[in-house]
Scaffold this active site. Structure first.
Site, PDB file in Angstrom:
ATOM      1  N   ASP A  95      34.500  34.105  45.457  1.00  0.00           N
ATOM      2  CA  ASP A  95      34.503  35.421  44.818  1.00  0.00           C
ATOM      3  C   ASP A  95      34.664  36.535  45.860  1.00  0.00           C
ATOM      4  O   ASP A  95      34.382  36.348  47.045  1.00  0.00           O
ATOM      5  CB  ASP A  95      33.212  35.627  44.028  1.00  0.00           C
ATOM      6  CG  ASP A  95      33.392  36.576  42.855  1.00  0.00           C
ATOM      7  OD1 ASP A  95      34.498  37.120  42.683  1.00  0.00           O
ATOM      8  OD2 ASP A  95      32.425  36.757  42.089  1.00  0.00           O
TER       9      ASP A  95
ATOM     10  N   GLU B 198      38.123  41.070  48.726  1.00  0.00           N
ATOM     11  CA  GLU B 198      39.121  42.136  48.766  1.00  0.00           C
ATOM     12  C   GLU B 198      38.684  43.309  49.638  1.00  0.00           C
ATOM     13  O   GLU B 198      39.487  44.216  49.897  1.00  0.00           O
ATOM     14  CB  GLU B 198      39.387  42.681  47.351  1.00  0.00           C
ATOM     15  CG  GLU B 198      39.738  41.631  46.325  1.00  0.00           C
ATOM     16  CD  GLU B 198      38.533  41.103  45.553  1.00  0.00           C
ATOM     17  OE1 GLU B 198      38.736  40.344  44.597  1.00  0.00           O
ATOM     18  OE2 GLU B 198      37.381  41.443  45.938  1.00  0.00           O
TER      19      GLU B 198
ATOM     20  N   ASP C  55      37.932  40.356  36.477  1.00  0.00           N
ATOM     21  CA  ASP C  55      36.931  40.794  35.505  1.00  0.00           C
ATOM     22  C   ASP C  55      37.577  41.577  34.358  1.00  0.00           C
ATOM     23  O   ASP C  55      37.519  42.813  34.296  1.00  0.00           O
ATOM     24  CB  ASP C  55      35.872  41.653  36.189  1.00  0.00           C
ATOM     25  CG  ASP C  55      35.155  40.883  37.296  1.00  0.00           C
ATOM     26  OD1 ASP C  55      35.179  39.644  37.272  1.00  0.00           O
ATOM     27  OD2 ASP C  55      34.558  41.528  38.179  1.00  0.00           O
TER      28      ASP C  55
END
Length: 806
Positions: A482, A485, A546
Site C-alpha cells: 500500500d 506515492e 480508493d
C-alpha cells in the site's frame, strides 16, 4: 488569463499608463504572483510551468551539426531564445525572440550550443532518440525501468541524401532533416505519423512551445519540451491508471505519483510516461523525473512532452495497438503469471482485526457456499491499528501461524497489509532512523514527519525484506504493497540521486522489493500494490485505489483500468463496490459482476463487505457471480498465460481487438475480457438493460444464446449476472465445475462451450496449471463439434456443448 485580467484591472486604478499596467500584470503572473498560490506538499509537478517563466533561457532545436549515418550519433545546434512581449490593441502577448548570450566570460559559453543527440533502433518497430542538454556524452547507465539493456537492430536501411537521412524497416521509416532540423515518422504505407515541431510550425499568431529545452534561472537546471505534431482527428491513450476520459486528446496529464484520494480526479497512483496514438505509433519517455503530457490542450496541433530530466530519452514504437504494446513490454518487461489461487475471490474489509473475526468470515464463506481463495487483513492486524510493525497483535491473535495453517487446509490464503512509512510512535522508527534506513530531509539529518523507508538503500531493503520474510515463512500468501506515492521530492536518498528522480521511481523499487522476497520465499509472483511506475508490470499485481461508492466512480475505475492496461500492465483489480463508505446494495451487486470479469476480484472497503450482512438475496447474487468466475477459471487462466506472454492486458479496449473499426476507438464503458468476451457493466441504479456498441462480426449473448450482428448499437438486457456478456463468434470457452476454491477445481473434467453461428471451425486456447499454453481446434460434424486433436493425451475428459443449435 483570469489572473491577468484581474491584475490588469487592479493596476489600471493606479496613476500609471494602461500599457504599464498591462506589463506589470504580465510580469506578476509569470513571476511572483504564481508563488502566492504555490504547491502544497505532494502536489504533482507541472513541468510545463518552467516554459512559461520569463526568466528562463530557451534553446530551440535548430540544425544538425555533424552526423554519422552509420552510428546514428551527431550534434544538434540549439538556438537561443528569450521571452518577449508585444503590445497591440490594448493587449500584451508573450512570445519567443532570438537572443544573444549574456554569460561571462563570453569566451567560455556558446550562445547556440552544439550538443549530443543520437538515433538508434531496438527492433524493426522501435526507434530510440536521445538528446543531452549538456556538452557531455549521452548517459548509458542501467535503468530500473528497462528490463535489461535494450537490444540493437542493425537491419534498418539508411539512405544519405545530403540534407536529409532516411532510415527504413519493413514497418516504417524515419526521416531526419538537417537544416532546419526536423524528424519525421512514417508507417509502412509511407503515411506521415508525426513529426517534430519547431519555431513557426505552423505559422501562427499564438505563442507555442517548439522542440526545445530551458535553462532555469532558479538553479540552472534543464527541462525538455519534445513537441510533435498531432493530426486533427488523432486520439491518445495510455499514460498509466488515468481516471479521466479514456481518450487523452485535449488533456494535460502530470506523470507524478500521488495518492489519488479517489478515482474521479486527475491525480494518479500509477502514472506511466507512455502513450499510444490512433495514428499508429506510441512513445515512452525513459525517465523517472516528472513528466507532463500536453496532448493538444494548450495548442491543438501540438503534443508536447515536458520532462524534468536534463536528458531526453524517447522510444518510439510503430504499428497497431497490439504491436506497440508488445514492443513496449519487450523493452520494459512483461508480467509473470501470478499463482492460480490469486485468480480466486479475495474477501476483505476495513478491517478484520482478530483471529476470531478471520476464522468466522472463513467459516461463513463456506457456510454460504461463496467461492473464495483469499482473506485479506488490512490495517488492523497489529496491536495498534495502522502502526505497521510486522507483528500480529498478541491480544487478538492467539496463534497466527496455526490460524494460517488451518485456513490453508480449507483452501484460503492470507494477505496482509503494510506500508513503508513509520510513525514516530512505531517502535521501529528509532531503529530505522539510527541505522540510516530512512529518507533524509533537505538538511540531511532528520527524517520527515514519518520515517520513509529508503528503497534505494540496499541495507534498508534487506532489513525490510527480512521482516516480510518472517511473515511469508509463517505461511502468508501475499503482501499488500500500500501507498508508496509520497516519497519526498526534496529528500536525500542513499542512491545519491535527488528526489526529483527518486520520487516516481519509489513505487517501482517498492514493488520490486516485496515481489522479490515473496518469490524467494514462496515461489509465487504476487503482490497487491497501489502505486506503480514504468516497469512495475514485472511485479504483478495492482489494484485501482480508493474508489468512491458511486456509479461514476465505477465507470472511472473502468477507464483507469483500461488506460493502465494500455500502459503495459496485464493484471489489474479494483475494490468491488467502492472503498470509502458502505456500498449501496444495488451498486455492490452490479459492481461484483464487473469484478468477477476482471483479472482479479476483491471485495474491500468500509464495512460491511460480506454479502450476508446485507441480505439473502445479495448473498445469492454473490454466489452466482463467483460461481461464474470459478466455472470460467480455465478461460481466465488461459487468457492470463497468453496475455503475459505477449504483454497484453486482460481488460482490453474494444479498439485493441478491433483497430480497423473507427467506432471502437470511441468506446470507454465496455471492454474485452481477454480475446473472446465482451463485457458491458451496468452503471445505472435499478437498470437491467443498457445501450452498447458491438464491434464487427457476430456476437452471442453468454447468458441467453441470442445472436447479434456487429458494427451497430444495441439495447440489451442483462441476465441473472447483472452485466451484458457477449461472446465473439467462432469461440470456444473452456469451463469447469465451480468449486469453493481453486485448490478444489477438477481440471480432469473440462467442458468446451462452442459459440458459433455457422459450421465453420472454432478455436480457442487452454493452459492448465503447470502446463504450457495449448491451442484448441474443433470441427463441426452433424450439428455437433469434436476436437481435432486431444491436447491432453487422454488425461482430460472432454464434454463439448454447442451453445447455439444450427
Amino acid at each position: 488569463m483570469t489572473e491577468l485580467n484581474g491584475l490588469c484591472g487592479f493596476f489600471t486604478k493606479w496613476p500609471i499608463p494602461r500599457s504599464a499596467a498591462l506589463l506589470l500584470a504580465v510580469l506578476l503572473v509569470f513571476t511572483g504572483f504564481r508563488s502566492i498560490s504555490g504547491q502544497v506538499l505532494g502536489d504533482p509537478i507541472d513541468v510545463s510551468n518552467d516554459f512559461q517563466d520569463p526568466k528562463s533561457v530557451y534553446f530551440v532545436g535548430g540544425r544538425v551539426d555533424g552526423f554519422d549515418v552509420r552510428t546514428g550519433v551527431g550534434k544538434l545546434v540549439w538556438d537561443r531564445y528569450l521571452r518577449s512581449t508585444t503590445l497591440s490593441f490594448n493587449k500584451i502577448d508573450v512570445g519567443l525572440s532570438k537572443a544573444r548570450s549574456t554569460e561571462f566570460p563570453s569566451t567560455e559559453y556558446d550562445e547556440n550550443p552544439s550538443l549530443p543527440f543520437s538515433i538508434s533502433f531496438i527492433d524493426q518497430r522501435t526507434i530510440r532518440l536521445r538528446f543531452n542538454s549538456y556538452a557531455a556524452p549521452l548517459d548509458d547507465r542501467p535503468s530500473l525501468m528497462l528490463d535489461g539493456t535494450p537490444p540493437s537492430d542493425n537491419s534498418w536501411k539508411v539512405v544519405d541524401k545530403g540534407n536529409e537521412v532516411v532510415y527504413s524497416s519493413q514497418f516504417g521509416k524515419v526521416r531526419i532533416i538537417k537544416d532546419p532540423w526536423h524528424i519525421e515518422f512514417y508507417n509502412a504505407q509511407g503515411e506521415l505519423l508525426t513529426r517534430t515541431e519547431n519555431i513557426n510550425d505552423p505559422h501562427t499568431y499564438l505563442s507555442t512551445i517548439p522542440f526545445s529545452f530551458v535553462r532555469r534561472a532558479s538553479d540552472l537546471g534543464r527541462r525538455f519540451a519534445a513537441t510533435f505534431e498531432l493530426s486533427h482527428d488523432e486520439k491518445i491513450f495510455g499514460t498509466g491508471e488515468s481516471f479521466t476520459r479514456l481518450n487523452k486528446r485535449g488533456q494535460k496529464i502530470n506523470e507524478f505519483t500521488r495518492d489519488g484520494m479517489g478515482v474521479q480526479g486527475q491525480l494518479m497512483y500509477k502514472p506511466i510516461p507512455f502513450f499510444m496514438s490512433s495514428k499508429g505509433y506510441g512513445m515512452f519517455v525513459n525517465t523517472s523525473a516528472p513528466v507532463t503530457f500536453d496532448f493538444g490542450q494548450s495548442y491543438d496541433q501540438h503534443n508536447v512532452i515536458y520532462s524534468a530530466d536534463d536528458q531526453l530519452d524517447l522510444f518510439i514504437f510503430l504499428g497497431e495497438p497490439k504491436d506497440i504494446l508488445s514492443s513496449y513490454t519487450a523493452l520494459t518487461g512483461r508480467s509473470p503469471v501470478p499463482p492460480l489461487w490469486s485468480f480466486g475471490f479475495w474477501m476483505s474489509r476495513i478491517t478484520y482485526k482478530s483471529e476470531d473475526e478471520v476464522r468466522d468470515v472463513a467459516a461463513k464463506l463456506r457456510q454460504h457456499k461463496i467461492p473464495a481463495d483469499v482473506i485479506h487483513l488490512d490495517t488492523g492486524w497489529f496491536e495498534t491499528d495502522w502502526r505497521s510493525n510486522f507483528l500480529f497483535s498478541k491480544s487478538r491473535f492467539h496463534d497466527p501461524a496455526k490460524m494460517i495453517s488451518d485456513l490453508k487446509a480449507q483452501g484460503f490464503h492470507i494477505s496482509l497489509w503494510q506500508y513503508p512509512y513509520f510513525t514516530p510512535k512505531n517502535e521501529l522508527f528509532k531503529e530505522i532512523v539510527e541505522k540510516g534506513y530512512a529518507v533524509k530531509n533537505e538538511s540531511g539529518r532528520q527524517p520527515f514527519e514519518d520515517a520513509v523507508l529508503d528503497m534505494s538503500n540496499p541495507a534498508a531493503v534487506k532489513w525490510y525484506q527480512g521482516k516480510l520474510a518472517e511473515l511469508l515463512k509463517m505461511g502468508v500468501g501475499a503482501i499488500k504493497v500500500d501507498f508508496g506515492e509520497g516519497a519526498p521530492i526534496n529528500g536525500q536518498y542513499a542512491s545519491g540521486v535527488s528526489g526529483l528522480y527518486e520520487h516516481n521511481l519509489y513505487p517501482l523499487r517498492y514493488n520490486k522489493a516485496v515481489a522479490d522476497i515473496t518469490k524467494q520465499v514462496t515461489g509465487d509472483s504476487i503482490i497487491w500494490a497501489r502505486s506503480a511506475w514504468a516497469g512495475s508490470q514485472r511485479f504483478p499485481l495492482h489494484w485501482g485505489g480508493d474508489a468512491e461508492n458511486t456509479n461514476s466512480a465505477m465507470a472511472a475505475e473502468l477507464r483507469g483500468g483500461l488506460s493502465f492496461g494500455l500502459s503495459g500492465f496485464t493484471y489489474w483489480s479494483h475494490d468491488v463496490g467502492g472503498f470509502v463508505d458502505r456500498s449501496p446494495r444495488d451498486l455492490y451487486r452490479r459492481w461484483m459482476a464487473f469484478g468477477v470479469l476482471s483479472s482479479h476480484t476483491r471485495a474491500h472497503g468500509a464495512p460491511p463487505r460480506e454479502p450476508w450482512e446485507y441480505d439473502d438475496a445479495l448473498t445469492a447474487d454473490f454466489r452466482r457471480a463467483l460461481n461464474l468466475r470459478y466455472a470460467l477459471m480455465p478461460y481466465i487462466y488461459s487468457q492470463a498465460v497468453e496475455s503475459s506472454a505477449k504483454g497484453f492486458p486482460m481488460l482490453r479496449t474494444l479498439f485493441f481487438e478491433f483497430p480497423d473499426d473507427p467506432t471502437s476507438w470511441l468506446i470507454e464503458d465496455e471492454y474485452m475480457f481477454g480475446s473472446n468476451l465482451l463485457v458491458a457493466p451496468l452503471f445505472e441504479d435499478g437498470k437491467d438493460t443498457r445501450k452498447l456498441y458491438l464491434p464487427p462480426g457476430k456476437w452471442i449473448d453468454y447468458q441467453t444464446g441470442k445472436v447479434y450482428v456487429g458494427e451497430r448499437w444495441e439495447t440489451i438486457k442483462s441476465g441473472e449476472i447483472p452485466a451484458v456478456i457477449l461472446v465473439r463468434d467462432h469461440s470456444v470457452l473452456p469451463h469447469v465445475k465451480s468449486a469453493q476454491s481453486t485448490s478444489e477445481i477438477d481440471w480432469s473434467n473440462i467442458e468446451l462451450r462452442v459459440f458459433s453461428t455457422d459450421s465453420a471451425p472454432v478455436s480457442g486456447i487452454l493452459a492448465l496449471p503447470g502446463v504450457g499454453l495449448k491451442r484448441l481446434e474443433l470441427l463441426e460434424r452433424g450439428n455437433t463439434y469434436y476436437l481435432k486433436n486431444d491436447i491432453s493425451d487422454g488425461k482430460i475428459r472432454w464434454q463439448i456443448r454447442n451453445v447455439i443449435s444450427q
